[in-house]
Design a protein around this motif. Structure first.
Motif, PDB file in Angstrom:
ATOM      1  N   PHE A 311      57.916  39.614  38.730  1.00 48.15           N
ATOM      2  CA  PHE A 311      57.132  40.796  39.249  1.00 48.15           C
ATOM      3  C   PHE A 311      57.615  42.210  38.993  1.00 48.15           C
ATOM      4  O   PHE A 311      56.783  42.880  38.367  1.00 48.15           O
ATOM      5  N   THR A 315      54.685  43.350  36.051  1.00 49.80           N
ATOM      6  CA  THR A 315      53.472  43.812  37.204  1.00 49.80           C
ATOM      7  C   THR A 315      52.138  43.700  36.859  1.00 49.80           C
ATOM      8  O   THR A 315      51.577  42.923  37.487  1.00 49.80           O
ATOM      9  N   PHE A 318      50.255  40.386  37.426  1.00 56.47           N
ATOM     10  CA  PHE A 318      50.098  40.101  38.848  1.00 56.47           C
ATOM     11  C   PHE A 318      48.439  40.936  39.206  1.00 56.47           C
ATOM     12  O   PHE A 318      47.858  40.544  40.059  1.00 56.47           O
ATOM     13  N   LEU A 319      48.573  42.050  38.487  1.00 57.37           N
ATOM     14  CA  LEU A 319      47.469  42.765  38.841  1.00 57.37           C
ATOM     15  C   LEU A 319      45.962  42.027  38.430  1.00 57.37           C
ATOM     16  O   LEU A 319      45.037  42.438  38.841  1.00 57.37           O
ATOM     17  N   PHE A 320      46.129  41.094  37.483  1.00 56.83           N
ATOM     18  CA  PHE A 320      44.947  40.582  36.802  1.00 56.83           C
ATOM     19  C   PHE A 320      44.597  39.186  37.646  1.00 56.83           C
ATOM     20  O   PHE A 320      43.726  38.498  37.110  1.00 56.83           O
ATOM     21  N   THR A 321      45.558  38.756  38.670  1.00 57.27           N
ATOM     22  CA  THR A 321      45.293  37.360  39.421  1.00 57.27           C
ATOM     23  C   THR A 321      43.796  37.355  39.967  1.00 57.27           C
ATOM     24  O   THR A 321      43.218  36.606  40.030  1.00 57.27           O
ATOM     25  N   PRO A 322      43.351  38.655  40.470  1.00 53.15           N
ATOM     26  CA  PRO A 322      41.781  38.577  40.994  1.00 53.15           C
ATOM     27  C   PRO A 322      40.905  38.378  40.144  1.00 53.15           C
ATOM     28  O   PRO A 322      39.911  37.325  40.105  1.00 53.15           O
ATOM     29  N   LEU A 323      41.271  38.755  38.770  1.00 55.37           N
ATOM     30  CA  LEU A 323      40.292  38.576  37.798  1.00 55.37           C
ATOM     31  C   LEU A 323      40.410  37.051  37.231  1.00 55.37           C
ATOM     32  O   LEU A 323      39.260  36.513  37.056  1.00 55.37           O
ATOM     33  N   LEU A 370      35.371  36.847  25.974  1.00 57.55           N
ATOM     34  CA  LEU A 370      35.771  37.447  27.168  1.00 57.55           C
ATOM     35  C   LEU A 370      37.301  37.865  26.865  1.00 57.55           C
ATOM     36  O   LEU A 370      37.650  39.041  27.269  1.00 57.55           O
ATOM     37  N   LEU A 373      37.509  41.158  25.005  1.00 61.01           N
ATOM     38  CA  LEU A 373      37.206  42.343  25.607  1.00 61.01           C
ATOM     39  C   LEU A 373      38.647  42.505  26.702  1.00 61.01           C
ATOM     40  O   LEU A 373      39.032  43.791  26.644  1.00 61.01           O
ATOM     41  N   LEU A 374      38.918  41.511  27.172  1.00 58.70           N
ATOM     42  CA  LEU A 374      40.293  41.723  28.046  1.00 58.70           C
ATOM     43  C   LEU A 374      41.458  42.226  27.375  1.00 58.70           C
ATOM     44  O   LEU A 374      42.058  43.281  27.831  1.00 58.70           O
ATOM     45  N   PHE A 377      40.963  45.912  26.661  1.00 57.16           N
ATOM     46  CA  PHE A 377      41.172  46.545  28.023  1.00 57.16           C
ATOM     47  C   PHE A 377      42.679  46.842  28.119  1.00 57.16           C
ATOM     48  O   PHE A 377      43.109  47.961  28.446  1.00 57.16           O
ATOM     49  N   TRP A 381      45.099  50.231  28.189  1.00 63.10           N
ATOM     50  CA  TRP A 381      45.502  50.688  29.473  1.00 63.10           C
ATOM     51  C   TRP A 381      46.817  50.444  29.787  1.00 63.10           C
ATOM     52  O   TRP A 381      47.692  51.249  30.176  1.00 63.10           O
ATOM     53  N   LYS A 382      47.570  49.413  29.328  1.00 62.67           N
ATOM     54  CA  LYS A 382      49.158  49.341  29.410  1.00 62.67           C
ATOM     55  C   LYS A 382      49.819  49.311  28.364  1.00 62.67           C
ATOM     56  O   LYS A 382      51.241  49.635  28.376  1.00 62.67           O
TER      57      LYS A 382
ATOM     58  N   LEU B 294      34.412  39.892  34.599  1.00 64.02           N
ATOM     59  CA  LEU B 294      35.442  40.624  33.719  1.00 64.02           C
ATOM     60  C   LEU B 294      35.609  42.069  34.343  1.00 64.02           C
ATOM     61  O   LEU B 294      36.844  42.577  34.560  1.00 64.02           O
ATOM     62  N   GLY B 297      37.065  42.158  37.743  1.00 69.05           N
ATOM     63  CA  GLY B 297      38.303  42.021  37.819  1.00 69.05           C
ATOM     64  C   GLY B 297      39.223  42.862  37.212  1.00 69.05           C
ATOM     65  O   GLY B 297      40.379  43.302  37.737  1.00 69.05           O
ATOM     66  N   ALA B 301      41.889  45.269  39.073  1.00 63.89           N
ATOM     67  CA  ALA B 301      43.457  45.521  38.646  1.00 63.89           C
ATOM     68  C   ALA B 301      43.827  47.050  38.818  1.00 63.89           C
ATOM     69  O   ALA B 301      44.710  47.172  39.031  1.00 63.89           O
ATOM     70  N   MET B 304      44.591  47.755  42.368  1.00 62.11           N
ATOM     71  CA  MET B 304      45.813  47.332  42.627  1.00 62.11           C
ATOM     72  C   MET B 304      47.084  48.042  42.399  1.00 62.11           C
ATOM     73  O   MET B 304      47.957  48.352  42.760  1.00 62.11           O
ATOM     74  N   PHE B 311      54.895  47.163  45.545  1.00 59.85           N
ATOM     75  CA  PHE B 311      55.290  45.846  45.158  1.00 59.85           C
ATOM     76  C   PHE B 311      56.593  45.655  45.579  1.00 59.85           C
ATOM     77  O   PHE B 311      56.700  44.269  46.110  1.00 59.85           O
ATOM     78  N   PRO B 322      44.432  36.975  45.758  1.00 59.65           N
ATOM     79  CA  PRO B 322      43.473  36.070  45.329  1.00 59.65           C
ATOM     80  C   PRO B 322      42.826  35.259  46.534  1.00 59.65           C
ATOM     81  O   PRO B 322      41.546  35.235  46.478  1.00 59.65           O
ATOM     82  N   ALA B 325      40.073  38.074  47.681  1.00 57.05           N
ATOM     83  CA  ALA B 325      39.075  38.070  46.917  1.00 57.05           C
ATOM     84  C   ALA B 325      38.126  36.975  46.963  1.00 57.05           C
ATOM     85  O   ALA B 325      36.941  37.040  46.937  1.00 57.05           O
ATOM     86  N   ILE B 437      39.520  43.967  47.905  1.00 54.30           N
ATOM     87  CA  ILE B 437      40.717  44.407  47.578  1.00 54.30           C
ATOM     88  C   ILE B 437      41.378  45.872  47.859  1.00 54.30           C
ATOM     89  O   ILE B 437      42.182  46.058  48.300  1.00 54.30           O
TER      90      ILE B 437
END
Lengths: 450, 450
Positions: A311, A315, A318-323, A370, A373-374, A377, A381-382, B294, B297, B301, B304, B311, B322, B325, B437
């Protein structure tokens, strides 16, 4: 034709006429409407109003109205009719519609209603049809048809046909049977009229005719009739005797119901519900799938808690789990839907192995696009390329597995004789959520070397 | 009837016969099969083999085969035929099927093929049909029908009918028109045969007949025909002139295509693809929806990450994302599917407001039950009642909002004249993921007082 439009004003107007017992005006108004339209109106009335309307009109029209009503409205109305009144409605209907209505009656009433039917042949045919499973060709067919014997002459045939055709709304085809009632073929009206009166039917009939077995599934009958553009098909029993006939209008209903059912299953709605059903009925149809989803979500939470030590450092994972869950679900539903539809339309050829390989390749292609693209991104972003790469590679694995599950499950169920349509929607989404998240963390962990 | 079954052995056998140019054997074998079955076989052959088969058989049969082929196979075969050969196929077909095939030809070929058609009336009718939009009653109808004039006598009528019926496979109905070709009604064969030969048609025809306008949408025509159990419906132009007729077999295709399309949209598959299409075609149909997912998602992210400060203390909140969602997606799809289906079946009555209130109540009921289950699970698992309560209350809010979006979106699109079916599947899932979310963290944060 100005199409009929059901409005609140019209329903209100009719309710007032009923309340005032303005029978003359009501009869006049209803005369203008098709029975299917009157049924739509009656569906909006309360039980007593609807019963009043049915009792007011001629049974020639009301019998047809009854067949078109929503099942609960019909049940309520029939509750208010005497066995004799029900019998007189039944009398006006073709045997298939009659049997459907009698089949819905409480068991203790059936006997009584049947005994009140004056036309004993009609009653016998209805009792005969009640024996068949609703979900079979026998449950769909009507007894009304025109058949002639192969050893008759043209003259006898024409005479007999005239009598039989009286009871048949649309003749479609003249079927030829032998003395044991076995289906031999069909007769062209043209040949009949251009042949000498003394010729035996066996010399002029067409020995080729499509037919279905009485135990055939309605979906199969629908497939055959729509593939061969048939407007009617004869139904035979195990030893080939002609027992009934199915017409295209019933098949149109089968196709629509089948499509509605598959659509609802894919959307996570079990049972046959409509938007206008009660909240309770809708809940019963929807809640089971939601509870399934809840269990899936719970399982995903437990899986994720197994990676809790990551965690603080990762981190972003975990932000991408919904994705991840969403992609696994979407890919799974796409794969299963196309298989379910292909199976329904008989479009699926070749082995399961080939089908799976194709789906894997497709998933790989989609997954790589996909993931690219991810990757972009997440990297932007990070700022961490390694993390972004780990997430993206995991996504590819998740998509491939999701495609596999989505393809394999319906094919497997189909092989086992289970309706593959139950494997669409929430079922696939939920299992893919769980597998997706498990694979995602597992692979990401490996790549990141944690 | 032993149903036809397409097997690899059969296809192989036919390929060998074609390779050996064993024409006699091929003709004999094909004679046994229905044209729809030959089309299934031809779909599995390569271009040259299929063309060989078509050239070998009589155009009486091959014309029907052509109408049943997959579009790409048909195109390939027609490419190998001369305009004269194509014209001779067209000649055998009813005008609606003929126009469909001519409409698929390259523009430069159309003129040439039409000019090769020997029956000039047939050619004229086809050209006439080409004017209509494929997605309209005009695009579905055929010119073949039997019509009589109201000022004819019974004798003239019977004579004319005989001539016209020659070209019509299934007569269904005899339509009555005035001198300007305006549809006035229909004629019962029985009345025609039991009336004196000199009686004018205007005294015996039935002045009531359902019809559709030439610009009517196919789905509407399907609704009318299935509601009123019609096997054929006349088509009229803007000023009421009889211009064609639609039969139920074409409507069966419309119903199936419509159902397939809605099903695919709900599963996140755009365009009309089949399981056996190429990986490239399947990717084009599926990737756009996956990219949408995507983006969704990615948005989730980002949302979140706005709650990242929670956290360390409330890790459990993140474990359930998840689940949140998935529930938001499932509820949204259920709601939208039932609305889309209701709209398609004309089952949705009453105002949008009432519909939304009902859906909110339903969502509340489902939400409370699901939240209670989740509360229990989380409380037992993690030991903190407050956290468990916060998560469960958030779930109720998420479900209500998901139900709202799922209900409102298709109703709104429908009001705007957009096909509500696009609002099912990934569209709803994705937007509900994001909103779900957001609401979840927002409400949980409030309850926990962070």
């Amino acid at each position: 034709m100005t199409p009929f439009k059901l409005t609140n004003e019209l329903v209100g107007e009719i309710q007032i006429l009923i309340e005032n017992q303005n029978d003359a005006q009501l009869r006049l108004l209803m005369k203008e409407f098709h029975y299917a339209d009157v049924a739509e109106i009656a569906n909006e009335l309360d039980e007593l109003e609807a019963t009043y309307l049915i009792k007011l009109l001629d049974s020639e029209k009301t019998s047809d109205i009854l067949t078109e009503l929503d099942e609960d409205v019909r049940e309520a109305i029939l509750n208010n009719l005497s066995p004799k009144e029900i019998a007189s409605e039944i009398e006006e209907l073709d045997t298939d519609d009659a049997a459907d209505i009698v089949g819905e009656l409480p068991t203790e009433l059936v006997q009584e209603v049947i005994s009140e039917i004056e036309d004993r042949d009609h009653a016998k045919d209805i009792v005969d049809l009640l024996r068949y499973d609703e979900d079979s060709a026998g449950g769909l067919m009507a007894k009304e048809l025109v058949k002639v014997q192969e050893n008759w002459t043209v003259t006898t045939c024409v005479k007999e046909m005239r009598i039989q055709a009286e009871n048949v709304t649309r003749v479609h085809s003249i079927y030829v049977v032998d003395t044991e009632d076995k289906l031999k073929g069909r007769l062209s009206l043209k040949d009949l009229l251009t042949t000498s009166a003394k010729a035996p039917i066996k010399d002029i009939y067409i020995p080729k005719v499509d037919s279905v077995n009485v135990n055939e599934k309605p979906e199969e009958v629908a497939k055959i009739m729509s593939k061969y553009d048939l407007e009617a098909i004869p139904v035979v029993d195990q030893i080939g005797r002609l027992v009934g006939r199915i017409t295209i209008d019933d098949i149109v209903d089968v196709i629509k119901e089948e499509a509605d059912k598959d659509y609802q299953l894919a959307a996570g709605i079990s049972q046959d519900v409509e938007a206008d059903d009660s909240i309770w009925e809708l809940t019963r149809a929807r809640l089971p799938w939601l509870i399934l989803g809840l269990f899936g979500g719970g399982a995903a939470a437990v899986i994720m808690s197994g990676f809790e030590d990551m965690f603080s450092t990762y981190t972003v994972l975990f932000l991408f789990t919904p994705l991840i869950a969403a992609m696994a679900g979407n890919v799974g539903v796409q794969s299963s839907a196309i298989i379910v539809q292909g199976l329904a339309n008989d479009d699926i050829k070749g082995s399961i192995g080939n089908r799976l390989i194709k789906e894997m390749l497709l998933a790989l292609l989609n997954g790589v696009i996909l993931a690219a693209l991810l990757l972009l991104f997440t990297w932007i972003w990070k700022g961490s390329f390694t993390t972004a790469l780990a997430i993206s590679v995991s996504l590819i694995a998740v998509i491939i597995v999701a495609g596999f599950i989505g393809t394999f499950t319906p094919l497997f169920l189909h092989k086992r004789g289970i309706d593959p349509a139950i494997a669409t929607g929430p079922f696939i989404t939920t299992s893919n959520d769980i597998f997706g998240i498990l694979i995602y963390f597992w692979i990401a962990k490996m790549i990141l070397g944690i």
